[in-house]
Design an enzyme around this catalytic site. Structure first.
Site, PDB file in Angstrom:
ATOM      1  N   SER A  22       0.822  -1.215   0.000  1.00 57.36           N
ATOM      2  CA  SER A  22       0.000   0.000   0.000  1.00 57.36           C
ATOM      3  C   SER A  22       0.851   1.257   0.000  1.00 57.36           C
ATOM      4  O   SER A  22       0.340   2.363   0.125  1.00 57.36           O
ATOM      5  CB  SER A  22      -0.943  -0.005   1.216  1.00 57.36           C
ATOM      6  N   ASN A 109      -2.223  -2.750  13.073  1.00 58.72           N
ATOM      7  CA  ASN A 109      -3.672  -2.510  12.983  1.00 58.72           C
ATOM      8  C   ASN A 109      -4.109  -1.259  13.744  1.00 58.72           C
ATOM      9  O   ASN A 109      -4.902  -0.470  13.244  1.00 58.72           O
ATOM     10  CB  ASN A 109      -4.440  -3.738  13.480  1.00 58.72           C
ATOM     11  N   THR A 154     -39.016  27.615 -10.599  1.00 57.07           N
ATOM     12  CA  THR A 154     -39.349  26.248 -10.196  1.00 57.07           C
ATOM     13  C   THR A 154     -39.534  25.499 -11.510  1.00 57.07           C
ATOM     14  O   THR A 154     -39.960  26.108 -12.502  1.00 57.07           O
ATOM     15  CB  THR A 154     -40.649  26.158  -9.359  1.00 57.07           C
ATOM     16  N   SER A 276     -13.050  26.475 -27.822  1.00 53.99           N
ATOM     17  CA  SER A 276     -13.234  25.229 -28.560  1.00 53.99           C
ATOM     18  C   SER A 276     -12.164  25.150 -29.631  1.00 53.99           C
ATOM     19  O   SER A 276     -11.719  26.175 -30.151  1.00 53.99           O
ATOM     20  CB  SER A 276     -14.628  25.229 -29.191  1.00 53.99           C
ATOM     21  N   GLU A 289     -18.322  22.593 -15.382  1.00 46.89           N
ATOM     22  CA  GLU A 289     -18.695  21.258 -15.878  1.00 46.89           C
ATOM     23  C   GLU A 289     -17.852  20.167 -15.226  1.00 46.89           C
ATOM     24  O   GLU A 289     -18.355  19.097 -14.875  1.00 46.89           O
ATOM     25  CB  GLU A 289     -18.540  21.207 -17.404  1.00 46.89           C
ATOM     26  N   GLN A 321      -7.539  -2.133   3.878  1.00 46.37           N
ATOM     27  CA  GLN A 321      -6.489  -1.346   3.219  1.00 46.37           C
ATOM     28  C   GLN A 321      -7.076  -0.548   2.048  1.00 46.37           C
ATOM     29  O   GLN A 321      -6.498   0.455   1.627  1.00 46.37           O
ATOM     30  CB  GLN A 321      -5.374  -2.283   2.743  1.00 46.37           C
ATOM     31  N   LYS A 324      -8.086   3.649   2.048  1.00 51.17           N
ATOM     32  CA  LYS A 324      -7.280   4.861   1.875  1.00 51.17           C
ATOM     33  C   LYS A 324      -7.425   5.514   0.502  1.00 51.17           C
ATOM     34  O   LYS A 324      -7.654   6.726   0.412  1.00 51.17           O
ATOM     35  CB  LYS A 324      -5.814   4.564   2.202  1.00 51.17           C
TER      36      LYS A 324
HETATM   37  N1  ARG Z   1      -1.233  -1.400   5.041  1.00 54.59           N
HETATM   38  C1  ARG Z   1      -2.190  -1.910   5.977  1.00 54.59           C
HETATM   39  C2  ARG Z   1      -3.496  -1.139   5.844  1.00 54.59           C
HETATM   40  O1  ARG Z   1      -3.482  -0.124   5.220  1.00 54.59           O
HETATM   41  C3  ARG Z   1      -1.666  -1.738   7.359  1.00 54.59           C
HETATM   42  C4  ARG Z   1      -2.226  -2.698   8.337  1.00 54.59           C
HETATM   43  C5  ARG Z   1      -1.644  -4.018   8.112  1.00 54.59           C
HETATM   44  N2  ARG Z   1      -2.070  -4.973   9.059  1.00 54.59           N
HETATM   45  C6  ARG Z   1      -2.060  -6.274   8.796  1.00 54.59           C
HETATM   46  N3  ARG Z   1      -2.478  -7.046   9.721  1.00 54.59           N
HETATM   47  N4  ARG Z   1      -1.633  -6.741   7.665  1.00 54.59           N
HETATM   48  O2  ARG Z   1      -4.525  -1.519   6.307  1.00 54.59           O
END
Ligand code: ARG
Length: 461
Positions: A22, A109, A154, A276, A289, A321, A324
């Site tokens: 990630s 975590n 309206t 244009s 737009e 994950q 994000k």
């Molecule tokens: N990159 C992971 C996430 O964004 C971090 C947490 C990873 N935890 C795990 N048990 N693999 O969620």
């Protein structure tokens, strides 16, 4: 490098590593990851879980890493698994065994959960200040146009006369609600999950309130399973962002209509319009737009978050994950839209004569004509019917209520006298709608002051 490779005999395959990684999207949280780790190590030192000198060395090592990332001497490794692994790995490379003590009483975590909250709390503030910036421009334009008469609509059909300032302030009201939603969402985000561990807290005697105070959280989470697996705050933020986009897309749609030749109520500045490639006469409202179109992205991000989170058994699962990219995209998109939209609005030219001309067509004073009869004693339903007949007469003669001769009025209802022409004057009709919430110019100016006060912005010098 994986920090968890102890039980594994083989290295991760390249495809698995790429799929699992990630870092390409979570590296933007490097500062928050370091902030979280500095607080965590300080707490470990204070509680005697690691020695004070180790805690100090870790804190200093993390500060050095932050400085090196920011001055460009340390590049974040795109092959790393995630930002947490990268920073811990770098710390260990620099400090050896001491660096390895940082992750005591912590899991990725709870670490990732705290990082996202730290990051998003700042983003809520940034979005709020951009929303206030737009509200400020709306207030300035509304003040200037407190007396500008335009048709209110309206069904996209001319309905009743209003002031342009009043129309603009409708959007300020939406933005005030957006600000209160952002504020509210931040309150629930302001709860620290660090200390929840992988899922079941820890047996170390940690002091979570101390860490929370260092990280400026109002409280700590009160259930470790929920602490690591709650992403409501992402969903709520994405919802608030989606509603902002609903508002911006409606405003965009009106800007697009208003600058068309059919309306010509405003003209956009050249710096905020495009041409244009083939039609030389065109001046296109591309910003509006694009903002309207980008609302689709943000709604998509919200749908992603809802769908990712639904049905996940407690506690952390790797599905999470996926949170994000969705929330970061929503935040980036909304910030970009507000940044483009606000100066576009600020530089637009308002064309009051065209608004006035449009207000004079379409019988938008028909309600006022009926009200005139009511004030002379006729029941509203009879007045409504008589005015309907007048409108039909005007259509037949290709006239307006203002130009229809008095004898035609009298043929339909003999209560009419010369006074009707004053009663249906457009300015009068717009300005006399003066209860709270109406288009009356003094109301507009008063509401501008109210919005400015709520957004903490000043009137221009
Ligand atoms: N990159 C992971 C996430 O964004 C971090 C947490 C990873 N935890 C795990 N048990 N693999 O969620």
């Amino acid at each position: 490098m994986q920090l968890w490779k102890g039980r594994f005999q083989k290295a991760l395959s390249k495809t698995t590593n790429d799929f699992n990684s990630s870092i390409s999207f979570d590296s933007r949280m490097y500062k928050e990851d370091i902030e979280g780790s500095i607080a965590h190590s300080a707490m470990l030192g204070k509680c005697g879980i690691i020695s004070q000198s180790e805690a100090d060395a870790i804190g200093q090592g993390l500060k050095d890493i932050l400085a090196d990332i920011e001055n460009g001497t340390l590049t974040i490794d795109p092959e790393a698994e995630d930002i947490h692994t990268f920073i811990e790995g770098e710390l260990t490379a620099r400090l050896g065994d001491t660096g390895k003590r940082l992750h005591t009483a912590r899991s990725r975590n709870d670490q990732v959960a705290v990082d996202i909250k730290l990051y998003l709390k700042k983003q809520v503030d940034e979005v709020s200040s951009l929303v206030k910036g737009l509200a400020e421009v709306i207030c300035n334009k509304a003040y200037e146009n407190a007396e500008t008469v335009m048709p209110g609509y309206t069904h996209l059909q001319r309905a009743q006369p209003i002031t342009f300032g009043h129309h603009l302030l409708a959007y300020a009201e939406m933005l005030l609600r957006d600000l209160s939603r952002l504020d509210d969402c931040k309150k629930r985000m302001d709860v620290m999950p660090l200390g929840s561990g992988a899922l079941a807290c820890t047996t170390y005697p940690i002091d979570r309130m101390y860490t929370a105070s260092l990280l400026d959280f109002a409280d700590v989470t009160h259930n470790s399973l929920d602490g690591v697996s709650d992403r409501d705050f992402c969903i709520e933020f994405a919802s608030a962002l989606s509603i902002i986009m609903v508002h911006l897309s409606r405003f965009s749609e009106e800007i697009i209509l208003w600058c068309s030749h059919e309306f010509k109520f405003i003209e956009l500045d050249d710096a905020f319009s495009t041409g244009s490639s083939i039609m030389p006469q065109k001046k296109n409202p591309d910003i509006a737009e694009l903002v309207r179109g980008k609302s689709g992205r943000v709604f998509g991000d919200l749908t992603t978050l809802l769908t990712v989170m639904k049905g996940i058994a407690l506690a952390y699962n790797k599905d999470m994950q996926e949170d994000k990219e969705a929330i970061f995209d929503a935040v980036d998109t909304v910030k970009m839209c507000l940044t483009a939209f606000t100066p576009m609005l600020d530089t637009m030219t308002v064309l009051p004569q065209n608004m006035r001309k449009a207000a004079a067509g379409g019988f938008i004073n028909a309600t006022d004509c009926a009200d005139y009869l009511v004030k002379k004693g006729l029941p509203f339903r009879d007045a409504y019917k008589a005015t309907g007949e007048l409108v039909a007469k005007c259509l037949e003669l290709d006239l307006t209520l203002e130009t229809l001769p008095l004898e035609e009025y009298k043929k339909i209802c003999d209560i009419f006298d010369e006074g009707v022409y004053t009663a249906i004057g457009l300015e009068k009709c717009a300005y006399e709608r003066s209860p709270i919430g109406g288009p009356n110019p003094d109301n507009v100016r008063r509401e501008v002051e109210r919005v400015r006060a709520m957004c903490n912005v000043q009137k221009p010098k």
